[in-house]
Design an enzyme around this catalytic site. Structure first.
Site, short mmCIF file in Angstrom:
data_model
loop_
_atom_site.label_atom_id
_atom_site.label_comp_id
_atom_site.label_asym_id
_atom_site.label_seq_id
_atom_site.Cartn_x
_atom_site.Cartn_y
_atom_site.Cartn_z
N ARG A 51 68.19 63.82 -43.63
CA ARG A 51 67.49 64.03 -42.35
C ARG A 51 66.05 64.43 -42.63
O ARG A 51 65.13 63.98 -41.97
CB ARG A 51 68.19 65.10 -41.48
CG ARG A 51 67.35 65.46 -40.25
CD ARG A 51 68.10 66.14 -39.10
NE ARG A 51 69.16 67.02 -39.52
CZ ARG A 51 69.00 68.22 -40.09
NH1 ARG A 51 67.79 68.70 -40.31
NH2 ARG A 51 70.05 68.93 -40.44
N TYR A 103 55.32 51.22 -20.05
CA TYR A 103 56.66 50.76 -20.43
C TYR A 103 57.71 51.60 -19.67
O TYR A 103 57.63 52.83 -19.64
CB TYR A 103 56.84 50.92 -21.94
CG TYR A 103 58.24 50.63 -22.42
CD1 TYR A 103 58.73 49.33 -22.44
CD2 TYR A 103 59.08 51.65 -22.83
CE1 TYR A 103 60.01 49.06 -22.86
CE2 TYR A 103 60.37 51.38 -23.27
CZ TYR A 103 60.83 50.08 -23.28
OH TYR A 103 62.10 49.82 -23.69
N ASP A 175 50.32 53.93 -27.69
CA ASP A 175 51.49 53.09 -27.97
C ASP A 175 50.95 51.72 -28.38
O ASP A 175 50.45 50.97 -27.56
CB ASP A 175 52.35 53.00 -26.69
CG ASP A 175 53.62 52.17 -26.90
OD1 ASP A 175 53.64 51.34 -27.83
OD2 ASP A 175 54.56 52.34 -26.10
N LYS A 200 60.08 45.98 -32.27
CA LYS A 200 59.41 44.78 -31.80
C LYS A 200 58.72 44.07 -32.97
O LYS A 200 59.38 43.58 -33.84
CB LYS A 200 58.44 45.15 -30.68
CG LYS A 200 59.03 46.16 -29.65
CD LYS A 200 60.17 45.60 -28.83
CE LYS A 200 60.94 46.66 -28.05
NZ LYS A 200 60.15 47.55 -27.22
C1 LIG Z 1 60.33 48.78 -26.56
C2 LIG Z 1 59.16 49.64 -26.27
C3 LIG Z 1 59.25 51.03 -26.37
C4 LIG Z 1 60.55 51.74 -26.69
O1 LIG Z 1 61.00 51.49 -27.97
P1 LIG Z 1 62.54 51.45 -28.40
O2 LIG Z 1 62.49 51.06 -29.82
O3 LIG Z 1 63.22 50.46 -27.51
O4 LIG Z 1 63.09 52.82 -28.16
C5 LIG Z 1 58.10 51.76 -26.11
N1 LIG Z 1 56.94 51.17 -25.79
C6 LIG Z 1 56.82 49.83 -25.68
C7 LIG Z 1 55.50 49.23 -25.32
C8 LIG Z 1 57.93 49.02 -25.91
O5 LIG Z 1 57.81 47.69 -25.80
#
Ligand SMILES: *Cc1c(COP(=O)(O)O)cnc(C)c1O
Length: 386
Positions: A51, A103, A175, A200
């Site tokens: 962890r 998001y 982000d 992603k």
């Molecule tokens: C998918 C996404 C998230 C969340 O991420 P997860 O891996 O699904 O928890 C946050 N911000 C954006 C822009 C996203 O596309």
């Protein structure tokens, strides 16, 4: 490898990496272990419990730091777990300013979890820096920015946000999931924290859920590391390996995502059955100049509205796509289509949604790296169904 003097396309492959110390393995082994033998209490080789740290995860964290131009990387079990860790820097009474087409999962985490812990959120059109500045008060601690935004592909001026954050001593978190460091590196512009859903583009193959944070400042890294370890939302070694492998081809994948994205955006824009296309590469995109200044290219994410389209028309188009798969998520090698109003953004009330342009007929595409003619042909036949 000391990676200060190597180019981005080399960092994706070598940044922060060195052959494994045990046997010289060129690829980091998957250290599928929870614990590590100690010779005497506290006598270990830098790893004591997975962890707190695991060598495969550390290799990934070093890669994340390198590609974003940061000093410290932290990997989490999902993008939302990474955002959750950032919010835990705050205390009751603190305020956050964020964008109004955020998001959906971030919006849900902020309003349904952290508001309950006494943190206040303001959602505003961040394209207008004045609106952000107006909301700053003594309790404001953090600006949470997403650019390009999801799914409207709005562009927020990062330099303008840096200016506000520095002036008022706020943390600025970006982000960077949609852009990836191939297109934009917010830390280099003065942001404090970069966040990724590595699920992603970084992972890139739709086979893993993962999140990441990257920072430059040691004290901030220490606080986030404390939260990562104390809250425990860490990824396992197998997933860390997969994302590290994904990053090695990030630059070549992104190049093709951008090429295909541009071709599809222009194709849709000329299509008689398409009302509106949202993509920051168009010269008439309201913030095209900002996009050009802060991004190296425009990415493979596109949203569009069918002409005169209703909810059912969007559904019909999406259901008839054959190369594009109807699915949540984005950023994988395969093309995906989604319907924000009923999928990713269903957790945002309809009224709020439509205020930011997420109408019921909006279709979102994550343009993959297939042959672009096959993608165009697929859209052509799907659009003929409504
Ligand atoms: C998918 C996404 C998230 C969340 O991420 P997860 O891996 O699904 O928890 C946050 N911000 C954006 C822009 C996203 O596309």
């Amino acid at each position: 490898m000391n990676d200060k003097n190597i180019a981005f396309n080399t960092k994706t492959i070598h940044g922060g990496q060195e052959p494994d110390k045990a046997y010289g393995a060129v690829m980091p082994p998957i250290y599928q272990t929870s614990t590590y033998a100690q010779t005497t209490p506290g006598g270990h080789k830098g790893f004591e419990y997975s962890r707190s740290a695991n060598p495969t995860r550390t290799a990934l964290e070093n890669s994340l730091a390198s590609i974003e131009g940061g000093e410290y990387g932290l990997a989490f079990s999902s993008g939302l777990a990474a955002i959750d860790a950032v919010m835990k820097l705050l205390s009751p009474g603190d305020e956050v300013i964020s964008t109004n087409d955020l998001y959906g999962g971030s919006y849900r985490l902020f309003t349904k979890i952290f508001e309950g812990f006494g943190i206040r959120f303001h959602f505003v059109d961040m394209k207008d820096a004045h609106k952000v500045a107006e909301l700053v008060n003594d309790n404001t601690k953090l600006l949470w920015v997403e650019t390009p935004t999801n799914p409207m592909m709005n562009i927020i001026d990062l330099k303008a946000m840096v200016k506000i954050a520095q002036e008022h001593k706020l943390l600025l978190a970006v982000d960077n999931t949609f852009a990836t460091p191939y297109l934009q590196r917010p830390l280099e512009l003065g942001a404090d924290i970069v966040m990724h859903s590595a699920t992603k583009y970084l992972g890139g193959h739709s086979d893993v859920i993962m999140g990441g944070l990257i920072v430059k400042n040691k004290e901030l890294a220490d606080r986030l590391y404390f939260i990562q370890n104390a809250s425990g939302a860490v990824p396992g070694p197998m997933d860390s390996f997969l994302v590290l492998r994904g990053i090695k081809t990030l630059h070549v994948r992104m190049q093709r995502h951008c090429e295909n994205g541009a071709a599809i955006a222009h194709y849709l824009k000329k299509h008689p059955k398409v009302e509106k296309v949202y993509w920051p590469g168009f010269e008439d995109h309201p913030n095209h100049e900002v996009a050009k200044a802060q991004m190296n290219d425009f990415g493979g994410m596109i949203s569009f509205v069918p002409k005169g389209g209703q909810f059912e028309d969007a559904v019909k188009i999406i259901e008839n796509l054959k190369v594009f798969t109807l699915a949540e998520s984005l950023g994988g090698v395969e093309s995906l289509a989604g319907h924000p109003a009923s999928m990713t953004h269903a957790s945002i009330p309809k009224e709020e949604r439509e205020k930011s342009g997420v109408v019921d007929s909006l279709v979102r595409l994550s343009v993959g790296i297939e042959d672009v003619e096959d993608l165009k042909n697929d859209l052509e036949q799907a659009l003929s169904h409504f």
